[in-house]
Motif scaffolding. Structure first.
Motif, PDB file in Angstrom:
ATOM      1  N   THR A  17      -2.917   4.273   5.771  1.00 27.06           N
ATOM      2  CA  THR A  17      -3.318   2.955   4.681  1.00 27.06           C
ATOM      3  C   THR A  17      -2.176   2.731   3.697  1.00 27.06           C
ATOM      4  N   GLU A  18      -2.464   1.423   2.948  1.00 25.32           N
ATOM      5  CA  GLU A  18      -1.551   1.140   1.751  1.00 25.32           C
ATOM      6  C   GLU A  18      -1.763   2.129   0.848  1.00 25.32           C
TER       7      GLU A  18
ATOM      8  N   TRP B 221       3.910  -5.768  -0.009  1.00 24.26           N
ATOM      9  CA  TRP B 221       3.940  -4.802   0.891  1.00 24.26           C
ATOM     10  C   TRP B 221       5.228  -4.276   0.864  1.00 24.26           C
TER      11      TRP B 221
ATOM     12  N   SER C 173      -8.167  -0.365   0.524  1.00 21.06           N
ATOM     13  CA  SER C 173      -7.698   0.153   1.873  1.00 21.06           C
ATOM     14  C   SER C 173      -7.979   1.601   2.135  1.00 21.06           C
TER      15      SER C 173
ATOM     16  N   SER D 131      -4.812  -2.232   8.530  1.00 22.22           N
ATOM     17  CA  SER D 131      -3.423  -1.546   7.762  1.00 22.22           C
ATOM     18  C   SER D 131      -2.250  -1.683   8.880  1.00 22.22           C
TER      19      SER D 131
END
Length: 558
Positions: free
Chosen positions: A26-27, A261, A104, A223
């Motif tokens: 995940t982030e 991102w 997230s 994600s």
């Protein structure tokens, strides 16, 4: 919700060059990785409390991780768990980023509502998604956002908490600083985070994009969206940990999230411009040694062409990256000649934001195409009968990528994605384009923007890219206007540089000197102070079409 995701998408994505996934799910995991890899490096800077250097807030990667961990535990204590809905209605700021990353890890649904939405749009979204927790700004440019949320909460007690960012914390809400309350660690320890497991393909992220009604389309992703598409983008565009990105596109949209991102993927720094102005963008670029401009290009173009550009040192800028619209040829040429790399990205929110990308190209390719699909995507061009068009012919852009669909909007899903046949799983974009002899995608414009003048198809983008180079014009938009004989004609809305005047005859002469066919000339010109932009930073052509249609109707009644 009914998800469109199927396991065979994973295999097809890999066949198209998409990456495999291991531990970085995940982030949140990438923030944690960066905190260990870059213990002293600045991760986040924002201008929520002012653009002056003394008012900018700064966070290193370890500081950001520590704050996000507190957010996670405090949000869970407030009743937010996997499957619940967290909604934000915030400008570009650190708290917006924290909520996004925390979600997230928790695996709750997360929606960034555009901070510029009005009461009708905001309450419509709230009714549709029914949030458990909201994190908002109390007011924004005269809009009483806190009041709207409190009114909704009275009728919907499932909205347990309304947290407010900023100094104005109205009665009935709580300061977002409560999410940094360290007392929560008396109940939890950091290792408890290990129990929170979110799969890379699990749906949790909701992104807003324009719909045909008042309620925007709510696009769902997991994600994988970040890892497959944005990871490929950051590598292809040569983003590194040394980059410092100025984010002036709204973080609530894909154009904004794309440029948090990529820094997240490589451990770079993001500078959030909370209140946009041309001069503050230039000031921040000079003082923060910005290397990348990221966001909707129309705002950056305006800053570069405006009266403030010569006052500031922009020598640190090495990349101008777009999302949400193309960078004009004039600006691209200007930047390339100054040694700035132009990254023209094309895609849809549904396809992962980036469906085609140029970067490592010569100047001619950069100016005239948007490159080839990145890993995990495929693009085909299709005619009105569903047949793939020959190379060099114009067709509608169909995109294949992994996708989940929309959040409880089956009517939109049926319209956007093809459910069977040769193009099963492809998204219809409504965009028109062709492949050149090198296989690069060249966009012609939106099918809905196309002007049908009798039997002639006019693509506004072709005209706009010429007119924006006119020395008197600062902004331009070509839109359709109704005509009783030819069905539609082209109208040019233009904003002029200070003290200038412009006639339709001058426009025609200029276009003729540039070689444009006479039949494509605008047949009316409307001078306005400023071209209107929607909440995502794109030109609001529908507003202009309604404006000119109303004017024509009023004139016919005189």
């Amino acid at each position: 919700m009914r998800t469109l995701f199927t396991p065979d998408m994973i295999y097809k994505c890999r066949e198209l060059g998409g990456r495999r996934f291991y531990n970085m799910s995940t982030e949140y995991d990438w923030v944690k990785k960066n905190a260990f890899a870059y213990p002293k490096k600045e991760a986040l800077v924002d201008t929520l409390y002012g653009v002056e250097a003394s008012k900018r807030r700064r966070k290193t990667w370890p500081q950001a991780l520590s704050d996000i961990n507190l957010h996670i535990f405090n949000l869970m204590e407030a009743g937010l768990f996997k499957g619940e809905m967290l909604i934000c209605q915030l400008p570009n700021c650190i708290e917006h980023y924290y909520a996004f990353i925390a979600a997230s890890k928790i695996g709750c649904w997360f929606l960034s509502n555009h901070v510029d939405f009005g009461q009708t749009e905001t309450k419509g979204i709230l009714e549709h998604v029914k949030p458990t927790i909201a994190i908002i700004v109390a007011d924004w440019h005269g809009r009483d956002i806190a009041r709207w949320y409190k009114e909704y909460q009275k009728q919907h007690p499932e909205l347990k908490k309304i947290y407010v960012v900023g100094e104005n914390v109205p009665e009935g809400t709580e300061s977002v600083s409560e999410l940094l309350n360290p007392k929560i660690m008396e109940k939890f320890i950091p290792e408890d985070l290990d129990a929170l497991k979110v799969g890379v393909y699990d749906p949790w992220l909701i992104l807003e994009t324009s719909g045909s009604t008042g309620l925007p389309k709510l696009v769902v992703h997991g994600s994988y969206y970040f890892q497959t598409f944005m990871g490929s983008y950051s590598e292809k565009a040569n983003f590194t940990s040394r980059d410092r990105t100025l984010l002036f596109g709204p973080l609530s949209g894909t154009a904004g999230k794309a440029y948090v991102w990529m820094p997240l993927h490589v451990g770079a720094t993001v500078v959030f411009q909370t209140h946009y102005s041309d001069e503050s963008a230039l000031l921040l670029t000079e003082e923060e040694k910005i290397t990348v401009w990221g966001g909707v290009p129309a705002l950056g173009e305006r800053a570069l062409l405006g009266s403030f550009a010569e006052k500031y040192d922009l020598s640190s800028l090495i990349k101008f990256a777009s999302a949400g619209g193309p960078i004009s040829k004039e600006i691209s040429s200007l930047l390339i000649d100054k040694g700035v790399k132009v990254i023209n990205a094309y895609g849809t929110t549904e396809s992962g934001g980036i469906a085609s990308l140029n970067y490592w190209m010569n100047k001619d390719e950069l100016l005239h195409t948007i490159g080839t699909p990145p890993a995990g995507h495929k693009i085909v061009l299709v005619d009105s009968e569903g047949n793939e068009v020959p190379q060099g012919d114009i067709g509608e852009v169909y995109i294949w990528s992994m996708h989940h669909g929309y959040y409880n909007q089956p009517e939109y899903q049926a319209e956007a994605w093809i459910e069977g046949g040769k193009w099963k799983g492809y998204q219809r974009t409504g965009d028109l384009g062709k492949f050149d002899e090198r296989g690069h995608l060249v966009l012609s414009g939106r099918s809905k923007d196309m002007i049908l003048r009798g039997a002639l198809n006019i693509f506004p983008r072709e005209i706009e890219e010429i007119l924006i180079t006119h020395p008197k014009i600062s902004q331009v938009a070509i839109v359709k206007m109704p005509d009783p004989v030819l069905h539609e004609r082209a109208c040019a809305f233009v904003a002029l540089n200070e003290g200038e005047q412009l006639t339709l005859g001058e426009v025609a002469t200029f276009l003729g000197n540039k070689g444009l066919a006479k039949m494509k000339y605008p047949e009316r010109i409307e001078i306005i102070d400023e071209i209107p932009f929607g909440v995502a930073g794109k030109i609001d052509k529908l507003k202009l079409e309604k404006l000119i249609a109303k004017k024509i109707k009023e004139e016919s009644c005189q």
